[in-house]
Design a protein around this motif. Structure first.
Motif, PDB file in Angstrom:
ATOM      1  N   GLN A  18     -40.935  56.013 -98.817  1.00 35.50           N
ATOM      2  CA  GLN A  18     -40.300  54.769 -99.231  1.00 35.50           C
ATOM      3  C   GLN A  18     -38.974  54.554 -98.489  1.00 35.50           C
ATOM      4  OE1 GLN A  18     -41.640  52.466-101.393  1.00 35.50           O
ATOM      5  NE2 GLN A  18     -43.450  53.759-101.242  1.00 35.50           N
ATOM      6  N   PRO A  19     -38.694  53.341 -98.060  1.00 36.63           N
ATOM      7  CA  PRO A  19     -37.446  53.080 -97.327  1.00 36.63           C
ATOM      8  C   PRO A  19     -36.221  53.008 -98.219  1.00 36.63           C
ATOM      9  CG  PRO A  19     -38.710  51.059 -97.542  1.00 36.63           C
ATOM     10  CD  PRO A  19     -39.581  52.159 -98.093  1.00 36.63           C
ATOM     11  N   GLY A  20     -36.386  52.605 -99.465  1.00 35.68           N
ATOM     12  CA  GLY A  20     -35.252  52.482-100.365  1.00 35.68           C
ATOM     13  C   GLY A  20     -34.457  51.214-100.133  1.00 35.68           C
ATOM     14  N   GLU A  21     -33.814  50.699-101.185  1.00 37.42           N
ATOM     15  CA  GLU A  21     -32.988  49.507-101.082  1.00 37.42           C
ATOM     16  C   GLU A  21     -31.526  49.895-100.868  1.00 37.42           C
ATOM     17  OE1 GLU A  21     -34.945  50.120-103.724  1.00 37.42           O
ATOM     18  OE2 GLU A  21     -36.645  48.805-103.324  1.00 37.42           O
ATOM     19  N   TYR A  22     -30.708  48.877-100.622  1.00 33.45           N
ATOM     20  CA  TYR A  22     -29.270  49.081-100.517  1.00 33.45           C
ATOM     21  C   TYR A  22     -28.609  48.078-101.453  1.00 33.45           C
ATOM     22  CZ  TYR A  22     -24.609  49.714 -98.593  1.00 33.45           C
ATOM     23  OH  TYR A  22     -23.265  49.979 -98.455  1.00 33.45           O
ATOM     24  N   TYR A  23     -28.124  48.565-102.592  1.00 34.49           N
ATOM     25  CA  TYR A  23     -27.683  47.676-103.662  1.00 34.49           C
ATOM     26  C   TYR A  23     -26.259  47.163-103.511  1.00 34.49           C
ATOM     27  CZ  TYR A  23     -31.693  49.831-106.009  1.00 34.49           C
ATOM     28  OH  TYR A  23     -32.941  50.284-106.327  1.00 34.49           O
ATOM     29  N   ALA A  25     -25.038  42.872 -99.074  1.00 35.95           N
ATOM     30  CA  ALA A  25     -25.987  42.455 -98.040  1.00 35.95           C
ATOM     31  C   ALA A  25     -25.267  42.234 -96.710  1.00 35.95           C
ATOM     32  CB  ALA A  25     -26.716  41.184 -98.472  1.00 35.95           C
ATOM     33  N   THR A  26     -24.143  42.908 -96.546  1.00 35.41           N
ATOM     34  CA  THR A  26     -23.308  42.732 -95.371  1.00 35.41           C
ATOM     35  C   THR A  26     -23.925  43.390 -94.138  1.00 35.41           C
ATOM     36  OG1 THR A  26     -21.352  42.739 -96.789  1.00 35.41           O
ATOM     37  CG2 THR A  26     -20.990  43.114 -94.439  1.00 35.41           C
ATOM     38  N   TYR A  27     -23.749  42.738 -92.999  1.00 33.76           N
ATOM     39  CA  TYR A  27     -24.119  43.356 -91.731  1.00 33.76           C
ATOM     40  C   TYR A  27     -22.949  44.195 -91.214  1.00 33.76           C
ATOM     41  CZ  TYR A  27     -28.308  40.451 -91.146  1.00 33.76           C
ATOM     42  OH  TYR A  27     -29.531  39.866 -91.297  1.00 33.76           O
ATOM     43  N   PHE A  28     -23.264  45.304 -90.568  1.00 28.16           N
ATOM     44  CA  PHE A  28     -22.257  46.173 -89.977  1.00 28.16           C
ATOM     45  C   PHE A  28     -22.449  46.193 -88.464  1.00 28.16           C
ATOM     46  CE2 PHE A  28     -23.560  47.822 -94.106  1.00 28.16           C
ATOM     47  CZ  PHE A  28     -22.353  47.908 -94.786  1.00 28.16           C
ATOM     48  N   ASN A  58     -32.286  43.938-101.939  1.00 28.61           N
ATOM     49  CA  ASN A  58     -31.798  43.995-100.566  1.00 28.61           C
ATOM     50  C   ASN A  58     -32.352  45.223 -99.831  1.00 28.61           C
ATOM     51  OD1 ASN A  58     -30.132  43.236 -98.332  1.00 28.61           O
ATOM     52  ND2 ASN A  58     -28.692  44.831 -98.934  1.00 28.61           N
ATOM     53  N   SER A  59     -33.204  44.992 -98.864  1.00 25.49           N
ATOM     54  CA  SER A  59     -33.808  46.101 -98.119  1.00 25.49           C
ATOM     55  C   SER A  59     -32.892  46.582 -96.996  1.00 25.49           C
ATOM     56  CB  SER A  59     -35.155  45.680 -97.539  1.00 25.49           C
ATOM     57  OG  SER A  59     -35.002  44.571 -96.682  1.00 25.49           O
ATOM     58  N   ARG A  60     -33.097  47.808 -96.578  1.00 27.78           N
ATOM     59  CA  ARG A  60     -32.396  48.361 -95.421  1.00 27.78           C
ATOM     60  C   ARG A  60     -33.057  47.875 -94.136  1.00 27.78           C
ATOM     61  NH1 ARG A  60     -29.347  53.079 -96.786  1.00 27.78           N
ATOM     62  NH2 ARG A  60     -29.422  53.489 -99.034  1.00 27.78           N
ATOM     63  N   ASP A  61     -32.417  48.123 -93.009  1.00 27.83           N
ATOM     64  CA  ASP A  61     -33.010  47.834 -91.703  1.00 27.83           C
ATOM     65  C   ASP A  61     -33.752  49.075 -91.191  1.00 27.83           C
ATOM     66  OD1 ASP A  61     -31.981  45.322 -91.753  1.00 27.83           O
ATOM     67  OD2 ASP A  61     -30.632  45.564 -90.044  1.00 27.83           O
ATOM     68  N   MET A  62     -34.800  48.833 -90.446  1.00 33.16           N
ATOM     69  CA  MET A  62     -35.579  49.924 -89.859  1.00 33.16           C
ATOM     70  C   MET A  62     -34.954  50.400 -88.560  1.00 33.16           C
ATOM     71  SD  MET A  62     -39.445  49.854 -88.310  1.00 33.16           S
ATOM     72  CE  MET A  62     -40.243  49.286 -89.803  1.00 33.16           C
ATOM     73  N   LEU A  82     -24.820  47.559 -82.921  1.00 36.26           N
ATOM     74  CA  LEU A  82     -25.507  46.306 -83.192  1.00 36.26           C
ATOM     75  C   LEU A  82     -25.183  45.820 -84.591  1.00 36.26           C
ATOM     76  CD1 LEU A  82     -29.009  47.598 -82.112  1.00 36.26           C
ATOM     77  CD2 LEU A  82     -27.439  46.337 -80.652  1.00 36.26           C
ATOM     78  N   SER A  83     -25.351  44.533 -84.823  1.00 33.85           N
ATOM     79  CA  SER A  83     -25.262  44.004 -86.175  1.00 33.85           C
ATOM     80  C   SER A  83     -26.455  44.512 -86.980  1.00 33.85           C
ATOM     81  CB  SER A  83     -25.267  42.469 -86.127  1.00 33.85           C
ATOM     82  OG  SER A  83     -25.261  41.934 -87.426  1.00 33.85           O
ATOM     83  N   HIS A  84     -26.190  45.220 -88.077  1.00 39.02           N
ATOM     84  CA  HIS A  84     -27.279  45.827 -88.840  1.00 39.02           C
ATOM     85  C   HIS A  84     -26.856  46.085 -90.273  1.00 39.02           C
ATOM     86  CE1 HIS A  84     -24.824  49.297 -87.704  1.00 39.02           C
ATOM     87  NE2 HIS A  84     -25.350  49.932 -88.741  1.00 39.02           N
ATOM     88  N   ARG A  85     -27.822  46.286 -91.127  1.00 35.94           N
ATOM     89  CA  ARG A  85     -27.602  46.805 -92.467  1.00 35.94           C
ATOM     90  C   ARG A  85     -27.824  48.318 -92.405  1.00 35.94           C
ATOM     91  NH1 ARG A  85     -30.788  42.105 -93.144  1.00 35.94           N
ATOM     92  NH2 ARG A  85     -29.666  40.405 -94.157  1.00 35.94           N
ATOM     93  N   PRO A  86     -27.532  49.036 -93.485  1.00 39.27           N
ATOM     94  CA  PRO A  86     -27.802  50.477 -93.464  1.00 39.27           C
ATOM     95  C   PRO A  86     -29.244  50.759 -93.044  1.00 39.27           C
ATOM     96  CG  PRO A  86     -26.514  49.931 -95.390  1.00 39.27           C
ATOM     97  CD  PRO A  86     -26.877  48.618 -94.744  1.00 39.27           C
TER      98      PRO A  86
END
Length: 384
Positions: A286-291, A294-297, A209-213, A273-277
């Motif tokens: 590296q952007p790093g994942e979010y383990y 996969a919820t939007y905030f 699960n990737s983060r948002d940019m 906005l609706s987003h991930r971390p």
């Protein structure tokens, strides 16, 4: 919403050859109307033609390209060299932009594409900031460079992924991705069926699960590196998302161009906005994942959209989510910073006083803190 809140260009798709199959894409007549609407607002329209067409689709390509030119679109976003050559033949008046799907990540490729007739390349999301600087220095100044600044990140290089195709039969490279990279995975040992073991050490099993940019704080650095155009991902998002993210980045671009610091309020807007971390993509490493999940905030919920408003702030609105008199609300407009106010003096469409707006899409009247334009947004800040 994108046009109203300050976009210089919008990108969209027709019924074929676009990489967002479920985006409610434009019919031929809708495409013509979209171009007229954007041009009337002083903005450009870039039409995605960024799938890799199968052999049986090639015969339909010339007619689509001719439609795009006849509709008056300003650019085609292309990922396939055969499509690129066809665009030169069947839509010669339309600018040719190379899609991020082609994976441009160095100056050698950018120069070859320019020599072939590309006006702009949309760089791969994986391109580091320092490499953009080098690409700009080593390519003709007439070649425009576009870079993503906000939105979802793909687990694979520039979308070249077969996970969805393999696991669900939905081809991500044809706009049908089921996003299995967002799924929650566990290990199951052969002789212990039904016993699920976590994969990661931090309690999360969303291993891909990737983060948002989010690059709103770093636009001056991108401009200094030579980026011509900032791209915001959002064709599968809501109208509210398009409004709020465009508004925030419009302010950030204007601040950067004027050499002014970015007010904290516009950074805060990206949390509405609706987003991930968030992360800064690959620009600084590296952007790093979010383990964890996969919820939007989102820190905000849309309550209503302004249909009309007089000079004293008396507005007609259309409800989007339930709200009540006495609620602490927030008004988003294109002309001023967002403002808090308390909902009061609410009436229905017939002028009768009401204490709440519970019915979907109902019309109501309410006094706003100041006069604003149509398409301004009333929202409720969560945990305010």
């Amino acid at each position: 919403m994108a046009l109203h809140y300050g976009a210089d260009a919008v990108y969209l798709a027709g019924q074929e050859f676009g990489l967002r199959a479920a985006a409610g894409n434009f019919s031929d007549e809708e495409l013509r109307l979209a171009v007229k609407t954007a041009h009337a607002a002083g903005a450009r329209v870039h039409v995605t033609c960024n799938t890799l067409p199968r052999e049986d689709e090639l015969s339909r390509l010339p007619a689509f390209l001719e439609l795009v030119q006849d509709a008056g679109a300003d650019a085609l976003i292309i990922a396939d060299l055969g499509v690129f050559a066809a665009a030169k033949k069947y839509a010669p008046k339309v600018s040719r932009h190379v899609s991020t799907q082609l994976g441009v990540i160095n100056s050698a490729t950018a120069r070859v594409l320019f020599d072939m007739g590309a006006d702009r390349v949309v760089l791969a999301r994986e391109t580091p900031l320092e490499d953009i600087r080098k690409i700009r220095a080593a390519t003709p100044p007439e070649l425009e460079l576009e870079a993503f600044v906000h939105g979802a990140m793909c687990v694979s290089f520039s979308g070249r992924c077969l996970l969805s195709n393999y696991l669900t039969g939905r081809d991500g490279n044809r706009g049908e991705c089921a996003q299995p990279c967002r799924w929650k995975y566990h290990l199951v040992e052969e002789k212990r069926p039904g016993q699920y073991f976590e994969i990661s050490e931090d309690g999360g099993t969303h291993i891909m699960n990737s983060r948002d940019m989010r690059m709103i704080e770093h636009l001056p650095e991108l401009m200094d590196a030579g980026v011509t155009s900032f791209k915001i991902e959002g064709r599968m998002k809501s109208a509210y998302y398009a409004a709020a993210v465009t508004n925030a980045y419009r302010r950030a671009v204007d601040c950067a161009a004027a050499g002014e610091p970015l007010p904290e309020v516009w950074l805060r807007e990206t949390d509405m906005l609706s987003h991930r971390p968030y992360c800064t993509g690959f620009y600084f490493g590296q952007p790093g994942e979010y383990y964890a999940d996969a919820t939007y905030f989102s820190d905000a919920e849309v309550c209503a959209v302004v249909e009309e408003c007089d000079g004293e702030g008396n507005a007609l609105l259309t409800q989007r989510n339930r709200f009540c008199a006495g609620d602490r609300l927030n008004l988003l407009t294109r002309s001023r910073e967002p403002a808090d106010f308390i909902a009061a003096d609410m009436t229905d469409a017939d002028g009768d006083p009401i204490d709440s707006a519970p019915h979907p899409m109902m019309k109501l009247r309410m006094k706003l803190p100041f006069a604003c334009e149509r398409l301004s947004i009333v929202r409720k800040i969560k945990n305010a």
